[in-house]
Design a protein around this motif. Structure first.
Motif, PDB file in Angstrom:
ATOM      1  N   PRO A  41       0.806  -1.221   0.000  1.00 36.49           N
ATOM      2  CA  PRO A  41       0.000   0.000   0.000  1.00 36.49           C
ATOM      3  C   PRO A  41       0.843   1.277   0.000  1.00 36.49           C
ATOM      4  O   PRO A  41       0.408   2.296  -0.542  1.00 36.49           O
ATOM      5  N   PRO A  45       1.339  -0.561  -4.923  1.00 39.31           N
ATOM      6  CA  PRO A  45       0.110  -1.341  -4.718  1.00 39.31           C
ATOM      7  C   PRO A  45      -0.067  -2.468  -5.733  1.00 39.31           C
ATOM      8  O   PRO A  45      -0.859  -3.384  -5.492  1.00 39.31           O
ATOM      9  N   ASN A 146      -0.506  -0.956   8.199  1.00 41.77           N
ATOM     10  CA  ASN A 146      -0.982  -1.507   6.940  1.00 41.77           C
ATOM     11  C   ASN A 146      -1.755  -2.787   7.216  1.00 41.77           C
ATOM     12  O   ASN A 146      -1.394  -3.566   8.101  1.00 41.77           O
ATOM     13  N   ALA A 158      -5.257  -1.576   2.896  1.00 46.54           N
ATOM     14  CA  ALA A 158      -5.600  -0.298   3.500  1.00 46.54           C
ATOM     15  C   ALA A 158      -4.445   0.123   4.392  1.00 46.54           C
ATOM     16  O   ALA A 158      -3.680  -0.711   4.885  1.00 46.54           O
ATOM     17  N   SER A 159      -4.314   1.413   4.586  1.00 48.84           N
ATOM     18  CA  SER A 159      -3.201   1.911   5.398  1.00 48.84           C
ATOM     19  C   SER A 159      -3.577   3.235   6.033  1.00 48.84           C
ATOM     20  O   SER A 159      -4.415   3.985   5.523  1.00 48.84           O
ATOM     21  N   GLY A 227      -5.333   5.479   3.231  1.00 46.82           N
ATOM     22  CA  GLY A 227      -5.380   5.012   1.864  1.00 46.82           C
ATOM     23  C   GLY A 227      -6.077   3.673   1.707  1.00 46.82           C
ATOM     24  O   GLY A 227      -6.048   2.828   2.608  1.00 46.82           O
ATOM     25  N   SER A 229      -6.092   0.559  -1.212  1.00 48.68           N
ATOM     26  CA  SER A 229      -5.279   0.106  -2.331  1.00 48.68           C
ATOM     27  C   SER A 229      -5.871  -1.136  -2.964  1.00 48.68           C
ATOM     28  O   SER A 229      -6.484  -1.972  -2.281  1.00 48.68           O
ATOM     29  N   GLY A 243      -1.540  -1.330  -9.913  1.00 48.93           N
ATOM     30  CA  GLY A 243      -2.019  -1.023  -8.573  1.00 48.93           C
ATOM     31  C   GLY A 243      -2.363   0.439  -8.430  1.00 48.93           C
ATOM     32  O   GLY A 243      -1.748   1.310  -9.059  1.00 48.93           O
ATOM     33  N   ASN A 245      -3.483   3.353  -5.314  1.00 48.70           N
ATOM     34  CA  ASN A 245      -3.669   3.700  -3.903  1.00 48.70           C
ATOM     35  C   ASN A 245      -4.371   5.044  -3.840  1.00 48.70           C
ATOM     36  O   ASN A 245      -3.789   6.072  -4.183  1.00 48.70           O
ATOM     37  N   LYS A 247      -5.994   7.966  -1.612  1.00 47.36           N
ATOM     38  CA  LYS A 247      -5.727   8.372  -0.235  1.00 47.36           C
ATOM     39  C   LYS A 247      -6.337   9.732   0.091  1.00 47.36           C
ATOM     40  O   LYS A 247      -6.381  10.638  -0.738  1.00 47.36           O
ATOM     41  N   ASP A 283      -1.683   7.303  -5.806  1.00 48.55           N
ATOM     42  CA  ASP A 283      -0.428   6.679  -6.231  1.00 48.55           C
ATOM     43  C   ASP A 283      -0.758   5.584  -7.241  1.00 48.55           C
ATOM     44  O   ASP A 283      -1.768   4.875  -7.097  1.00 48.55           O
ATOM     45  N   ARG A 301       4.165   8.391  -7.234  1.00 42.23           N
ATOM     46  CA  ARG A 301       3.581   8.768  -5.939  1.00 42.23           C
ATOM     47  C   ARG A 301       3.064  10.198  -6.019  1.00 42.23           C
ATOM     48  O   ARG A 301       3.713  11.078  -6.575  1.00 42.23           O
TER      49      ARG A 301
END
Length: 420
Positions: A41, A45, A146, A158-159, A227, A229, A243, A245, A247, A283, A301
């Motif tokens: 994440p 991701p 995370n 998730a984070s 976030g 993901s 991936g 993410n 957020k 991201d 990012r």
């Protein structure tokens, strides 16, 4: 002066827009292609999907991980200069020596030795000023959590992370330096005439003043990031994974400028020196698995550029960071190389950065990982060495990392997590 250092230590919590994770730190920061699902994440991701066999087993169990880290950068030796300034106390000594000299002149007992004492103290104070001026100190730390469920075709995570970075510098003014130089010039004149002329008892000496015009500046940001993901294999492309993410961000910008005498913790009011911003960002990551254990990766990012205003009208920038990586992995070894594809705008009086990162991980035992890495910063031409260790079982994992260089940078990070 000591309270300045205490202030920076209490308010600096983390690197504002990234995480200090022990595995990536110990690999020199090489994480794009070599990241593991439990840190995907934050670092890529796309790795939530696919999950090739590592450590002799597939890394496809649901996970939860908590981590924390800290990094101090004292590139120009500010702390050593501050220690010398405090120990020497030449500012008070110069005022005392000028008072003593004025008394000696008044009663007509002044000697060349008295003049030399004032000259020496003024010269040492001037060196102190120049050694402190415009030397930034940067302190960062990070903490987060995370969780997720990786899979062969799809993975989710998730984070939550609390990140920040604060830089500070002491800016010695030309007015303060000029005052000391006036004292030095004046004493030199007296030393030239003392053997031939009588110094008038009512002679007025230069005044170094009680109020410094030099100032102290602190600038940075604290960021809370939440976030969600997802990673997925591309249809018809069984070796390529994407991936995302998404957020939510809360950004607290910090900005404080004050004179040196007021640079104390009791004079710092957080609510007066910060502005709170709410925002969203994204991201993006991609991983492509090559032959013979090779993996290529790409990460963007903070895709959406932003500028966040401070209470003093300055800007804390958030810019996209593009990074590419290549890794080779088997059950015993991981070798990874990453490169920033653009310069990253730094926060808190630090220049822009662009990194080349290299790392090696060896797993001599199924439960033990030994790591080492090197990170080179291209703009400032600086290197940083890192070491780390990982201990794991089928249900838990512990990671520890240390990083540093010749003496102006130090970092440490720790992580603990479980698999379900």
């Amino acid at each position: 002066m000591a309270t300045i250092l205490a202030l920076s230590s209490t308010q600096a919590l983390a690197n504002a827009f990234t995480s200090l994770d022990p595995r990536s730190m110990s690999l020199g920061g090489a994480w794009v292609a070599a990241t593991r699902p439990y840190n995907a994440p934050a670092f890529n991701p796309a790795r939530l999907a696919g999950n090739p066999q590592i450590e002799g087993r597939r890394d496809d169990r649901a996970f939860s991980r908590a981590f924390g880290g800290i990094r101090l950068i004292d590139r120009d030796g500010f702390l050593d200069s501050l220690d010398r300034f405090q120990e020497n106390d030449n500012q008070s000594r110069l005022k005392q020596s000028l008072d003593q000299l004025e008394a000696r002149i008044s009663d007509q007992s002044v000697t060349r030795q008295d003049l030399r004492a004032v000259f020496r103290t003024a010269d040492e104070l001037l060196d102190d000023y120049q050694s402190l001026s415009d030397k930034p100190l940067r302190l960062a730390a990070s903490a987060g959590f995370n969780l997720g469920a990786p899979g062969e075709r799809f993975g989710f995570g998730a984070s939550i992370r609390q990140n920040a970075v604060v830089g500070m510098e002491l800016r010695i003014s030309q007015e303060d330096i000029s005052q000391v130089r006036q004292v030095i010039d004046f004493i030199e004149v007296l030393m030239d005439i003392i053997d031939e002329e009588v110094i008038p008892p009512d002679l007025e000496l230069p005044d170094v003043g009680d109020d410094l015009t030099s100032d102290f500046a602190l600038r940075g940001a604290m960021v809370r990031e939440v976030g969600l993901s997802v990673g997925a294999r591309i249809p018809q492309q069984p070796r390529t994974y994407l991936g995302v993410n998404l957020k939510s961000l809360q950004i607290d910008t910090l900005d404080w400028e004050t004179d040196v005498e007021r640079a104390r913790t009791e004079n710092f009011e957080l609510d007066d020196q910060r502005l709170i911003h709410a925002d969203v960002n994204v991201d993006l990551g991609v991983i492509h698995e090559l032959d013979d254990g090779w993996t290529a990766g790409m990460m963007v990012r903070n895709l959406i550029p932003r500028d966040y205003r401070t209470v003093l009208g300055n800007q804390v920038p958030l810019r996209p960071t593009f990074r590419g990586g290549l890794a080779w992995q088997n059950p015993r070894w991981t070798v990874a190389v990453d490169m920033d594809l653009n310069e990253t705008v730094a926060i808190g009086f630090d220049p822009a950065k662009q990194y080349l990162a290299m790392g090696v991980e060896h797993r001599p035992l199924r439960w033990l990982s030994l790591r080492g890495g090197y990170r080179y910063e291209r703009v400032l031409e600086e290197g940083n060495i890192s070491l780390g260790i990982g201990l794991s079982s089928r249900r838990s994992h512990f990671d520890l990392a240390l990083s540093g260089d010749a003496g102006d940078s130090f970092g440490a990070a720790m992580q603990f997590g479980v698999r379900f």
